[in-house]
Design an enzyme around this catalytic site. Structure first.
Site, PDB file in Angstrom:
ATOM      1  N   GLY A   1       1.526 -10.534   4.265  1.00  0.00           N
ATOM      2  CA  GLY A   1       2.272  -9.287   4.465  1.00  0.00           C
ATOM      3  C   GLY A   1       3.356  -8.987   3.462  1.00  0.00           C
TER       4      GLY A   1
ATOM      5  N   GLU B   1       0.108 -16.645   3.962  1.00  0.00           N
ATOM      6  CA  GLU B   1      -1.254 -16.163   3.670  1.00  0.00           C
ATOM      7  C   GLU B   1      -1.209 -14.839   2.913  1.00  0.00           C
ATOM      8  OE1 GLU B   1      -2.493 -15.658   7.682  1.00  0.00           O
ATOM      9  OE2 GLU B   1      -2.489 -17.791   8.126  1.00  0.00           O
ATOM     10  N   PRO B   2      -0.762 -14.834   1.676  1.00  0.00           N
ATOM     11  CA  PRO B   2      -0.657 -13.569   0.955  1.00  0.00           C
ATOM     12  C   PRO B   2      -2.011 -13.026   0.506  1.00  0.00           C
ATOM     13  CG  PRO B   2      -0.046 -15.403  -0.465  1.00  0.00           C
ATOM     14  CD  PRO B   2      -0.327 -15.995   0.881  1.00  0.00           C
ATOM     15  N   GLY B   3      -2.224 -11.749   0.751  1.00  0.00           N
ATOM     16  CA  GLY B   3      -3.419 -11.066   0.241  1.00  0.00           C
ATOM     17  C   GLY B   3      -2.992 -10.093  -0.849  1.00  0.00           C
TER      18      GLY B   3
ATOM     19  N   CYS C   1     -18.798  14.472   1.341  1.00  0.00           N
ATOM     20  CA  CYS C   1     -18.932  15.681   2.132  1.00  0.00           C
ATOM     21  C   CYS C   1     -18.050  15.599   3.380  1.00  0.00           C
ATOM     22  CB  CYS C   1     -20.395  15.874   2.495  1.00  0.00           C
ATOM     23  SG  CYS C   1     -20.704  17.526   3.067  1.00  0.00           S
ATOM     24  N   GLU C   2     -16.785  15.399   3.135  1.00  0.00           N
ATOM     25  CA  GLU C   2     -15.721  15.376   4.150  1.00  0.00           C
ATOM     26  C   GLU C   2     -14.438  15.561   3.364  1.00  0.00           C
ATOM     27  OE1 GLU C   2     -15.036  12.723   7.341  1.00  0.00           O
ATOM     28  OE2 GLU C   2     -17.130  12.084   7.404  1.00  0.00           O
TER      29      GLU C   2
HETATM   30  N1  LLP Z   1      -3.069 -13.176   7.346  1.00  0.00           N
HETATM   31  C1  LLP Z   1      -3.608 -12.502   8.373  1.00  0.00           C
HETATM   32  C2  LLP Z   1      -3.851 -13.182   9.635  1.00  0.00           C
HETATM   33  C3  LLP Z   1      -3.940 -11.152   8.208  1.00  0.00           C
HETATM   34  O1  LLP Z   1      -4.474 -10.475   9.211  1.00  0.00           O
HETATM   35  C4  LLP Z   1      -3.710 -10.522   6.956  1.00  0.00           C
HETATM   36  C5  LLP Z   1      -4.062  -9.119   6.749  1.00  0.00           C
HETATM   37  C6  LLP Z   1      -3.149 -11.277   5.924  1.00  0.00           C
HETATM   38  C7  LLP Z   1      -2.837 -12.602   6.145  1.00  0.00           C
HETATM   39  C8  LLP Z   1      -2.873 -10.701   4.550  1.00  0.00           C
HETATM   40  O2  LLP Z   1      -1.993  -9.631   4.589  1.00  0.00           O
HETATM   41  P1  LLP Z   1      -1.469  -9.028   3.204  1.00  0.00           P
HETATM   42  O3  LLP Z   1      -0.685 -10.130   2.507  1.00  0.00           O
HETATM   43  O4  LLP Z   1      -2.652  -8.625   2.408  1.00  0.00           O
HETATM   44  O5  LLP Z   1      -0.629  -7.868   3.568  1.00  0.00           O
HETATM   45  N2  LLP Z   1      -6.507  -2.993   4.863  1.00  0.00           N
HETATM   46  C9  LLP Z   1      -5.065  -2.863   4.982  1.00  0.00           C
HETATM   47  C10 LLP Z   1      -4.390  -4.180   5.173  1.00  0.00           C
HETATM   48  C11 LLP Z   1      -4.899  -4.917   6.371  1.00  0.00           C
HETATM   49  C12 LLP Z   1      -4.334  -6.289   6.488  1.00  0.00           C
HETATM   50  C13 LLP Z   1      -5.076  -7.060   7.529  1.00  0.00           C
HETATM   51  N3  LLP Z   1      -4.583  -8.390   7.657  1.00  0.00           N
HETATM   52  C14 LLP Z   1      -4.526  -2.125   3.761  1.00  0.00           C
HETATM   53  O6  LLP Z   1      -5.304  -1.791   2.883  1.00  0.00           O
HETATM   54  O7  LLP Z   1      -3.324  -1.873   3.697  1.00  0.00           O
END
Ligand code: LLP
Length: 402
Positions: free
Chosen positions: A222, A263-265, A332-333
């Site tokens: 997050g 858990e960074p995404g 088409c939306e």
């Molecule tokens: N850990 C868990 C359990 C999660 O559910 C998530 C994201 C992450 C880590 C990684 O979060 P991050 O660091 O990427 O913010 N599709 C949405 C974001 C959905 C996130 C879902 N869970 C968007 O494009 O903003």
């Protein structure tokens, strides 16, 4: 100066591989990971890349080579991580709402598992007792994140076991002597204020003493990244400092120091990504000048789904006079990427680049309108490599029984 690919590099890639195309820059992923390990160098911290953001095997392998572990949100992500070469002990499966059979499968694969319901905890205890350490995902009842759709820790959220059910958790754990290795929370995505993490830790401090074998607290992902020019990102140095202070002032009752996981995404892969499109049509109307590109929410859904802002630039006319446009797709939306956006004069055939396209870009794409998914290109050490070929028409028929 933060690493960015130049307009010329991007235009060359679009010329070579066609559009629409996702481009990922290895250097930027490395830069972001280094920020994390530098900030947390004095803390016993392990990072798990939340691969739901971007799972191309080449990206997984590259991230593995940098050092982090990997966090998965489905059994197939677990299998992709194994395929990329992560050993099971470096793979975390943070499940939610899944069938117990999937938890059993994850256990058979030997990965780390976070369970997020009393129901699955009970089933796990009954079947495996103390034999396999697990984590518990809690819902801390904290509202956080950049948009309600990406807030996951509040009191109406489906995620995790609500903290007010801690007594029930303890009774299931005691009943089966379950080995609880970690407590997990993830409150949302795009959390700018580090005090949200502090609040989360404080919630956990009340619960930690109940689990005598606990070794880890997992604070999820997050971290916010900048999307707009001059936008801010989560101050991870401050976060590291606060985490250290909190743990120093609240020693673990067992006397054992706890490890902290994140858990960074987005933090790792959002900014490494560029989505290059080509302008099909310019339409002048009384309401707006529409620029239609060869894409839509079938390729990049974040603006439509979360009202997300993605910076856009016309890389083939960077010196052109600035004008106001609405950038739309060809679906088409109504698929508006940006209303009233100032861009250098746009001409049909120009390349428009969307920034911050690495996380949840390709990964959330679809074949809606029976359009083809884009190609993906990886840039590493000055070399470009096609890492996913563009869909072809036959892909649309692949699983259909005719
Ligand atoms: N850990 C868990 C359990 C999660 O559910 C998530 C994201 C992450 C880590 C990684 O979060 P991050 O660091 O990427 O913010 N599709 C949405 C974001 C959905 C996130 C879902 N869970 C968007 O494009 O903003």
């Amino acid at each position: 100066m933060s690493k960015v690919l130049s307009n010329t590099e991007l235009a060359n890639i679009a010329d070579e591989f066609g559009t629409p195309v996702y481009v990922y820059d290895a250097e930027k992923i490395k830069e972001q990971y280094n920020k994390l390990i530098t900030a947390f160098k004095n803390t016993d911290t392990v990072f798990f890349y939340a691969c739901k953001a971007l799972t191309n095997i080449n990206i997984l392998q590259y991230i593995k080579s940098l050092g982090p572990n990997v966090d998965c949100s489905s059994i197939n992500e677990v299998k992709l991580a194994l395929h990329a070469g992560f050993p099971p002990e470096r793979i975390l499966y943070t499940s939610n709402g899944i069938a117990f059979s999937e938890i059993e499968e994850a256990k058979d694969l030997g990965v780390i598992i976070n369970i997020d319901s009393l129901s699955n905890l009970e089933k796990f205890g009954k079947k495996f007792g103390h034999s396999y350490p697990i984590g518990i995902r809690l819902r801390p009842n904290i509202m956080a994140g950049g948009h309600i759709k990406i807030s996951t820790g509040h009191e109406k959220s489906k995620f995790g076991i609500p903290v007010e059910q801690t007594d029930q958790i303890i009774s299931v754990v005691d009943k089966y002597n379950i080995y609880i290795n970690d407590l997990h929370i993830h409150t949302g995505s795009e959390i700018e204020n580090v005090d949200v993490f502090v609040k989360g830790i404080e919630v956990l401090f009340d619960i930690i003493p109940h689990f005598r074998e606990l070794k880890v607290i997992d604070l999820g992902g997050g971290f916010k990244v900048p999307y707009q020019k001059d936008d801010t990102e989560t101050d991870i140095n401050l976060l590291a400092q606060k985490v250290n202070e909190l743990f120093a002032s609240h020693p673990n009752p067992g006397g054992r120091p706890l490890q902290v996981w994140f858990e960074p995404g987005k933090f790792l892969v959002s900014e490494c990504g560029y989505f290059i499109t080509k302008v099909n049509v310019i339409k002048e109307t009384t309401a707006a000048t529409f620029v239609s590109v060869d894409s839509g929410f079938n390729h990049l859904i974040r603006p439509m789904f979360y009202d997300a802002y993605h910076r856009i630039q016309n890389i083939t006319n960077p010196g052109g006079a600035e004008k106001i446009y609405s950038v739309v797709g060809n679906i088409c939306e109504t698929d508006t990427f940006a209303w009233d956006r100032k861009l250098n004069e746009v001409r049909e055939g120009d390349y428009l680049v969307f920034y911050n396209a690495g996380a949840y870009g390709f990964q959330m794409s679809s074949n809606y309108n029976s359009r083809l998914k884009p190609a993906e290109v990886f840039v590493e050490n000055g070399k470009t490599k096609l890492i996913r070929q563009r869909d072809v028409f036959e892909d649309l028929l692949k699983n259909q029984i005719i």
